[in-house]
Design a protein around this motif. Sequence first.
Motif, PDB file in Angstrom:
ATOM      1  N   ARG A   1      15.810   7.116  17.006  1.00 21.78           N
ATOM      2  CA  ARG A   1      14.527   7.310  16.070  1.00 21.78           C
ATOM      3  C   ARG A   1      13.599   6.903  16.880  1.00 21.78           C
TER       4      ARG A   1
ATOM      5  N   ILE B   1      12.642  14.649   9.413  1.00 17.73           N
ATOM      6  CA  ILE B   1      12.556  13.525  10.697  1.00 17.73           C
ATOM      7  C   ILE B   1      12.028  14.223  11.919  1.00 17.73           C
TER       8      ILE B   1
ATOM      9  N   GLY C   1       8.301  12.571   7.575  1.00 18.40           N
ATOM     10  CA  GLY C   1       9.526  12.191   8.418  1.00 18.40           C
ATOM     11  C   GLY C   1       9.419  10.645   8.386  1.00 18.40           C
TER      12      GLY C   1
ATOM     13  N   GLN D   1      12.724   8.146   6.656  1.00 22.86           N
ATOM     14  CA  GLN D   1      13.341   7.081   7.224  1.00 22.86           C
ATOM     15  C   GLN D   1      13.103   5.936   6.610  1.00 22.86           C
TER      16      GLN D   1
END
Length: 348
Positions: A24, A136, A184, A188
């Motif tokens: 990430r 993402i 994005g 998450q």
Amino acid sequence: MRETARATDLLDWYDRHARDLPWRVGPRARAAGMRPDPYRVWLSEIMLQQTTVPAVKPYFEAFTARWPTVSDLAAAADADVMAAWAGLGYYARARNLLKCARAVAEEHGGVFPDSYEGLLGLPGIGPYTAGAIAAIAFDLPATVVDGNVERVMARLHDEHTPLPQAKPVLTDMAAALTPQQRPGDYAQAVMDLGATICSPRNPACGLCPWRPSCAAWEAGTAAELPKKAPKKRKPTRLGIAYLVRRVDGAWLLERRPDKGLLGGMLGWPGSEWNEAPGEAPPIRAEWKTLPGEARHTFTHFHLRLTVKTALVPMDRPATRGEFVELAEFSPSDLPTVMRKAYDLARGS
């Protein structure tokens, strides 16, 4: 307007509480201009299918250290990738991983398509994965719905239709909330919310940024959602695994067919897996049946393996499989069920 306020509240929470994950780019780094690597996003999403974050982390780190780009992975030998995947389960993912990497390398110049439709056209990428990568990696307002998001949506709207029937309506609910700004980070954020706050058991509603507008919290039904249709009882299949060792220490292994369970993986020669498996020894030998069983559960059935062992001379030919020298044999390269059979033999 209500949806916009909800997205803003969630993003504010995410900016403070985002999980630190090896694949990430966090909200602070993203705000500073850092962009996620589509390869790492794709690899993590494939690995995370039906697998937990703690289980995936060491595999992800090992894969990206060994194959840092999609072109590196595309050039890897099938056997090396399957061995590196061993233990992660759902082995069709590993076969599709290679197909997709090679398609990106050969048909797209090593660059992932930057549209939902383009991603959906790659091998092994379905609607969820295409949406996750689009959001993402490329910050497109794609709707991303995994099990965490389904749970959050069911509770937010107090939706009692059981899964899997509720999937379309929960997807529509998620789509209505997906913002045009920071999609994005939002994708998450809602997954993090489900994983850390809106958890399956004992949700921490007191810490949730959506509690003031959560219909299930208001109704007192959060802990019982989402509803799920009763699961069908899994059948049990039986099988025999033959663990053959040569006097020099080499083990007899065979690679399973590409299609089917454990496709392309190394394993012990064995019988078919059914209700009454017949004997299928891969070599002439005096067999010893070990006490106990190697037990494993797949998605659709339970497996109970009888383990038989034998020691054979150097010149004894096998009708199936090949002997692997002891120095080249690594139990960690075997899928979990095959390692269980090995552990049973080693402990006998």
